[in-house]
Design an enzyme around this catalytic site. Structure first.
Site, PDB file in Angstrom:
ATOM      1  N   HIS A  25      36.596  45.994  35.587  1.00  0.00           N
ATOM      2  CA  HIS A  25      35.543  45.125  36.118  1.00  0.00           C
ATOM      3  C   HIS A  25      36.117  43.709  36.282  1.00  0.00           C
ATOM      4  O   HIS A  25      36.884  43.244  35.428  1.00  0.00           O
ATOM      5  CB  HIS A  25      34.353  45.113  35.166  1.00  0.00           C
ATOM      6  CG  HIS A  25      33.169  44.364  35.672  1.00  0.00           C
ATOM      7  ND1 HIS A  25      33.078  42.990  35.618  1.00  0.00           N
ATOM      8  CD2 HIS A  25      32.020  44.794  36.255  1.00  0.00           C
ATOM      9  CE1 HIS A  25      31.935  42.604  36.130  1.00  0.00           C
ATOM     10  NE2 HIS A  25      31.266  43.682  36.527  1.00  0.00           N
ATOM     11  N   ASP A  27      35.111  40.654  35.751  1.00  0.00           N
ATOM     12  CA  ASP A  27      34.962  39.759  34.602  1.00  0.00           C
ATOM     13  C   ASP A  27      35.854  40.189  33.445  1.00  0.00           C
ATOM     14  O   ASP A  27      36.409  39.348  32.718  1.00  0.00           O
ATOM     15  CB  ASP A  27      33.506  39.727  34.129  1.00  0.00           C
ATOM     16  CG  ASP A  27      32.573  39.113  35.161  1.00  0.00           C
ATOM     17  OD1 ASP A  27      33.015  38.206  35.893  1.00  0.00           O
ATOM     18  OD2 ASP A  27      31.411  39.555  35.253  1.00  0.00           O
ATOM     19  N   LYS A  28      36.003  41.488  33.270  1.00  0.00           N
ATOM     20  CA  LYS A  28      36.837  41.975  32.173  1.00  0.00           C
ATOM     21  C   LYS A  28      38.327  41.794  32.453  1.00  0.00           C
ATOM     22  O   LYS A  28      39.124  41.639  31.517  1.00  0.00           O
ATOM     23  CB  LYS A  28      36.507  43.438  31.878  1.00  0.00           C
ATOM     24  CG  LYS A  28      35.299  43.600  30.976  1.00  0.00           C
ATOM     25  CD  LYS A  28      35.596  43.048  29.604  1.00  0.00           C
ATOM     26  CE  LYS A  28      34.359  42.559  28.902  1.00  0.00           C
ATOM     27  NZ  LYS A  28      34.665  41.680  27.772  1.00  0.00           N
ATOM     28  N   GLU A  53      41.043  29.958  30.385  1.00  0.00           N
ATOM     29  CA  GLU A  53      40.019  30.504  31.269  1.00  0.00           C
ATOM     30  C   GLU A  53      40.683  31.107  32.502  1.00  0.00           C
ATOM     31  O   GLU A  53      41.697  30.605  32.982  1.00  0.00           O
ATOM     32  CB  GLU A  53      39.043  29.402  31.715  1.00  0.00           C
ATOM     33  CG  GLU A  53      38.510  28.536  30.595  1.00  0.00           C
ATOM     34  CD  GLU A  53      37.452  29.231  29.770  1.00  0.00           C
ATOM     35  OE1 GLU A  53      36.989  30.315  30.190  1.00  0.00           O
ATOM     36  OE2 GLU A  53      37.074  28.689  28.718  1.00  0.00           O
ATOM     37  N   GLU A  66      43.212  24.555  28.523  1.00  0.00           N
ATOM     38  CA  GLU A  66      43.891  23.570  27.686  1.00  0.00           C
ATOM     39  C   GLU A  66      44.670  24.303  26.605  1.00  0.00           C
ATOM     40  O   GLU A  66      44.069  25.012  25.787  1.00  0.00           O
ATOM     41  CB  GLU A  66      42.870  22.626  27.035  1.00  0.00           C
ATOM     42  CG  GLU A  66      42.099  21.769  28.021  1.00  0.00           C
ATOM     43  CD  GLU A  66      40.985  22.516  28.719  1.00  0.00           C
ATOM     44  OE1 GLU A  66      40.872  22.388  29.962  1.00  0.00           O
ATOM     45  OE2 GLU A  66      40.255  23.250  28.042  1.00  0.00           O
ATOM     46  N   LYS A 187      30.875  50.760  35.528  1.00  0.00           N
ATOM     47  CA  LYS A 187      29.843  50.246  34.629  1.00  0.00           C
ATOM     48  C   LYS A 187      29.055  51.419  34.052  1.00  0.00           C
ATOM     49  O   LYS A 187      29.025  52.506  34.640  1.00  0.00           O
ATOM     50  CB  LYS A 187      28.875  49.327  35.381  1.00  0.00           C
ATOM     51  CG  LYS A 187      29.518  48.158  36.073  1.00  0.00           C
ATOM     52  CD  LYS A 187      28.514  47.314  36.835  1.00  0.00           C
ATOM     53  CE  LYS A 187      27.734  46.417  35.922  1.00  0.00           C
ATOM     54  NZ  LYS A 187      26.883  45.457  36.662  1.00  0.00           N
ATOM     55  N   PHE A 252      30.744  53.851  45.996  1.00  0.00           N
ATOM     56  CA  PHE A 252      31.338  52.741  45.251  1.00  0.00           C
ATOM     57  C   PHE A 252      32.849  52.773  45.485  1.00  0.00           C
ATOM     58  O   PHE A 252      33.625  53.104  44.609  1.00  0.00           O
ATOM     59  CB  PHE A 252      30.999  52.869  43.765  1.00  0.00           C
ATOM     60  CG  PHE A 252      31.414  51.689  42.911  1.00  0.00           C
ATOM     61  CD1 PHE A 252      31.948  50.530  43.446  1.00  0.00           C
ATOM     62  CD2 PHE A 252      31.240  51.751  41.530  1.00  0.00           C
ATOM     63  CE1 PHE A 252      32.319  49.468  42.653  1.00  0.00           C
ATOM     64  CE2 PHE A 252      31.607  50.690  40.717  1.00  0.00           C
ATOM     65  CZ  PHE A 252      32.145  49.552  41.270  1.00  0.00           C
ATOM     66  N   ASP A 260      33.942  41.711  44.140  1.00  0.00           N
ATOM     67  CA  ASP A 260      33.183  40.701  43.407  1.00  0.00           C
ATOM     68  C   ASP A 260      34.159  39.788  42.687  1.00  0.00           C
ATOM     69  O   ASP A 260      35.217  40.228  42.212  1.00  0.00           O
ATOM     70  CB  ASP A 260      32.260  41.383  42.392  1.00  0.00           C
ATOM     71  CG  ASP A 260      31.220  40.444  41.818  1.00  0.00           C
ATOM     72  OD1 ASP A 260      31.090  39.316  42.323  1.00  0.00           O
ATOM     73  OD2 ASP A 260      30.535  40.843  40.857  1.00  0.00           O
ATOM     74  N   ALA A 261      33.824  38.510  42.593  1.00  0.00           N
ATOM     75  CA  ALA A 261      34.632  37.580  41.814  1.00  0.00           C
ATOM     76  C   ALA A 261      34.389  37.808  40.326  1.00  0.00           C
ATOM     77  O   ALA A 261      33.377  38.384  39.921  1.00  0.00           O
ATOM     78  CB  ALA A 261      34.294  36.140  42.196  1.00  0.00           C
ATOM     79  N   ARG A 266      31.933  36.033  31.059  1.00  0.00           N
ATOM     80  CA  ARG A 266      30.660  36.286  31.723  1.00  0.00           C
ATOM     81  C   ARG A 266      30.013  37.591  31.268  1.00  0.00           C
ATOM     82  O   ARG A 266      28.973  37.989  31.784  1.00  0.00           O
ATOM     83  CB  ARG A 266      30.861  36.297  33.245  1.00  0.00           C
ATOM     84  CG  ARG A 266      29.582  36.005  34.010  1.00  0.00           C
ATOM     85  CD  ARG A 266      29.833  35.488  35.401  1.00  0.00           C
ATOM     86  NE  ARG A 266      30.608  36.392  36.221  1.00  0.00           N
ATOM     87  CZ  ARG A 266      30.967  36.116  37.486  1.00  0.00           C
ATOM     88  NH1 ARG A 266      30.621  34.966  38.032  1.00  0.00           N
ATOM     89  NH2 ARG A 266      31.680  36.981  38.174  1.00  0.00           N
ATOM     90  N   LYS A 267      30.598  38.271  30.304  1.00  0.00           N
ATOM     91  CA  LYS A 267      30.027  39.506  29.781  1.00  0.00           C
ATOM     92  C   LYS A 267      29.815  39.399  28.277  1.00  0.00           C
ATOM     93  O   LYS A 267      30.172  40.289  27.512  1.00  0.00           O
ATOM     94  CB  LYS A 267      30.943  40.689  30.128  1.00  0.00           C
ATOM     95  CG  LYS A 267      30.890  41.087  31.599  1.00  0.00           C
ATOM     96  CD  LYS A 267      29.563  41.716  31.963  1.00  0.00           C
ATOM     97  CE  LYS A 267      29.452  42.058  33.442  1.00  0.00           C
ATOM     98  NZ  LYS A 267      29.213  40.867  34.286  1.00  0.00           N
ATOM     99  N   LYS A 287      40.243  32.070  23.401  1.00  0.00           N
ATOM    100  CA  LYS A 287      40.073  30.986  22.437  1.00  0.00           C
ATOM    101  C   LYS A 287      40.783  31.306  21.131  1.00  0.00           C
ATOM    102  O   LYS A 287      40.583  32.384  20.559  1.00  0.00           O
ATOM    103  CB  LYS A 287      38.586  30.749  22.161  1.00  0.00           C
ATOM    104  CG  LYS A 287      37.798  30.288  23.386  1.00  0.00           C
ATOM    105  CD  LYS A 287      36.330  30.121  23.067  1.00  0.00           C
ATOM    106  CE  LYS A 287      35.558  29.651  24.303  1.00  0.00           C
ATOM    107  NZ  LYS A 287      34.115  29.521  24.030  1.00  0.00           N
ATOM    108  N   LYS A 291      38.480  27.805  17.235  1.00  0.00           N
ATOM    109  CA  LYS A 291      37.225  27.728  17.979  1.00  0.00           C
ATOM    110  C   LYS A 291      36.195  28.613  17.277  1.00  0.00           C
ATOM    111  O   LYS A 291      36.307  29.842  17.267  1.00  0.00           O
ATOM    112  CB  LYS A 291      37.406  28.202  19.420  1.00  0.00           C
ATOM    113  CG  LYS A 291      37.973  27.164  20.373  1.00  0.00           C
ATOM    114  CD  LYS A 291      39.424  26.881  20.152  1.00  0.00           C
ATOM    115  CE  LYS A 291      40.007  26.012  21.263  1.00  0.00           C
ATOM    116  NZ  LYS A 291      41.399  25.620  20.967  1.00  0.00           N
ATOM    117  N   ASP A 293      33.317  29.385  18.129  1.00  0.00           N
ATOM    118  CA  ASP A 293      32.674  30.341  19.019  1.00  0.00           C
ATOM    119  C   ASP A 293      33.174  31.747  18.730  1.00  0.00           C
ATOM    120  O   ASP A 293      32.407  32.713  18.744  1.00  0.00           O
ATOM    121  CB  ASP A 293      32.991  30.009  20.493  1.00  0.00           C
ATOM    122  CG  ASP A 293      32.130  28.894  21.036  1.00  0.00           C
ATOM    123  OD1 ASP A 293      31.071  28.624  20.453  1.00  0.00           O
ATOM    124  OD2 ASP A 293      32.513  28.297  22.052  1.00  0.00           O
TER     125      ASP A 293
END
Length: 407
Positions: A25, A27-28, A53, A66, A187, A252, A260-261, A266-267, A287, A291, A293
């Site tokens: 995918h 995003d992955k 990123e 960074e 998916k 598909f 798709d970008a 985003r997941k 990260k 971090k 997060d």
């Protein structure tokens, strides 16, 4: 949330849906490149500061962020290696590791941020020694959430566990050639029917799998039901009323970055608890463990899982919060949705007694300055027994059970 979850626990019927995506995918892809960069750097420079990123689109990967480190990594080649391993290795797939463009734009971590991470506020004010191993501050402000429940052996919600297993199975049958017409993007979505808070049956399964253009939808549906769905979901959880949708649009072929970008992070619901629990403010991939997060979310899962494994609650959500440059958490909140065997106040006391939530202590106790992150970047960060995930250990459960007088 308490009201809705109380309803969940007491309702005779309740439906909940979670989704997952495959490693192909868009995003992955980004999450995996971000974590591959982190792993490559931290393997040689464990103290590096990494915030990487990634974005992908048709024929292009952009790596930015960074990074402060003493080592060197060929990020362009590393990116191509990740794309190749995922399975985008032919131009006709619409995205090819050999021919895609790679743009790298990296700078050092802000010196202002480094001031707070290198030396916590408590060390500056004399509350702790400069030499204290725990004297680094949180890398950012934010709130982090951990969750566990006893409805599966993984101590995870069944809907997200099954969604992940379907996507992993999609990748497996593609890579092993069982269904050689499949391509990397895909998916899944699973709806579980609950009765009084316990999984009763699988109500709906959705699988969308990228495929070659010359395969009929009838063949795809038949073989995905046989080799993916029925090979993944226990027979007793599926009945004659279970609805199954395979490629519900009917086609598909165009997928991955051609269709798709994608962007790192985003997941986040796929990465955590499939929507069953709340989510904190940030994503994980790319990260380093300063971090919070990432590292504090891992610790929150570790705490929640051990408390549930100890029998202190059947279902538990923990939230902690931090300020940038401050070592100790600002707040802690526990919710057991009416399943706690001791009071929430006592659970908070147990957490304080048995766990250290300062960032450096988390890094030390979970041994996070190691290249263990790429494998987390697909199929979830939690409920995993197939990767090195120290936050999935239940080594504190016995001590917690005894301390809570439940032995």
């Amino acid at each position: 949330m308490s009201d809705s979850n109380t309803t969940f626990m007491t309702s005779p019927q309740y439906f909940f849906t979670s989704e997952s995506v495959t490693e192909g995918h868009p995003d992955k892809i980004c999450d995996q490149v971000s974590d591959a960069v982190l792993d490559a750097i931290i393997a040689d420079d464990p103290d590096a500061r990494v915030a990487c990123e990634v974005g992908v689109t048709t024929g292009l990967v952009v790596v930015m962020g960074e990074i402060t480190t003493s080592t060197y990594v060929d990020i362009g080649q590393l990116t191509r290696d990740v794309v190749e391993q995922i399975g985008y290795n032919r131009a006709k797939y619409g995205f090819d590791a050999e021919t895609c463009g790679v743009i790298v734009s990296i700078k050092e971590q802000s010196a202002d941020i480094a001031l707070g991470v290198d030396k916590a506020l408590e060390a500056k004010t004399g509350e702790m020694s400069d030499e204290d191993i725990e004297a680094i501050g949180a890398g950012d402000q934010g709130m982090m959430v951990g969750f566990a429940c006893n409805e599966t052996p993984e101590l995870m919600p069944m809907s997200i566990v099954l969604a992940h297993k379907l996507c992993k199975r999609l990748a497996q049958v593609r890579k092993e050639g069982v269904l050689d017409y499949l391509r990397p993007d895909g998916k899944s979505q699973v709806t579980v029917e609950y009765a009084y808070g316990k999984p009763k049956r699988v109500d709906t399964v959705v699988v969308s799998a990228q495929h070659a253009p010359d395969v009929s939808q009838e063949q795809i549906r038949e073989e995905i039901i046989k080799h993916v769905i029925k090979a993944t979901i226990a027979e007793e959880m599926i009945d004659d009323e279970t609805r199954i949708f395979v490629n519900p649009t009917g086609r598909f072929v165009t997928g991955g970055p051609l269709g798709d970008a994608g962007v790192t992070g985003r997941k986040i619901i796929v990465d955590t608890y499939g929507g069953v629990a709340r989510h904190g403010g940030g994503c994980f991939s790319g990260k380093d463990p300063t971090k919070v997060d990432r590292s504090a979310t891992y610790m929150a899962r570790y705490i929640a899982k051990n408390l549930v494994a100890a029998g202190i609650a059947d279902r538990l959500e923990l939230q902690v919060s931090y300020a940038i440059g401050v070592a100790r958490p600002l707040s802690m909140a526990v919710e057991t949705f009416g399943t706690g065997k001791v009071s929430d106040e006592r659970i908070v006391e147990l957490i304080d007694e048995h766990f250290d939530l300062r960032p450096a202590a988390i890094i030390r106790d979970l041994d996070l300055r190691r290249p263990i992150y790429l494998e987390t970047a697909a199929y979830g960060h939690f409920g995993r027994d197939d990767i090195d995930a120290p936050w999935e250990r239940t080594d504190k459960a016995d001590a917690l059970r005894q301390a809570a007088n439940l032995a």
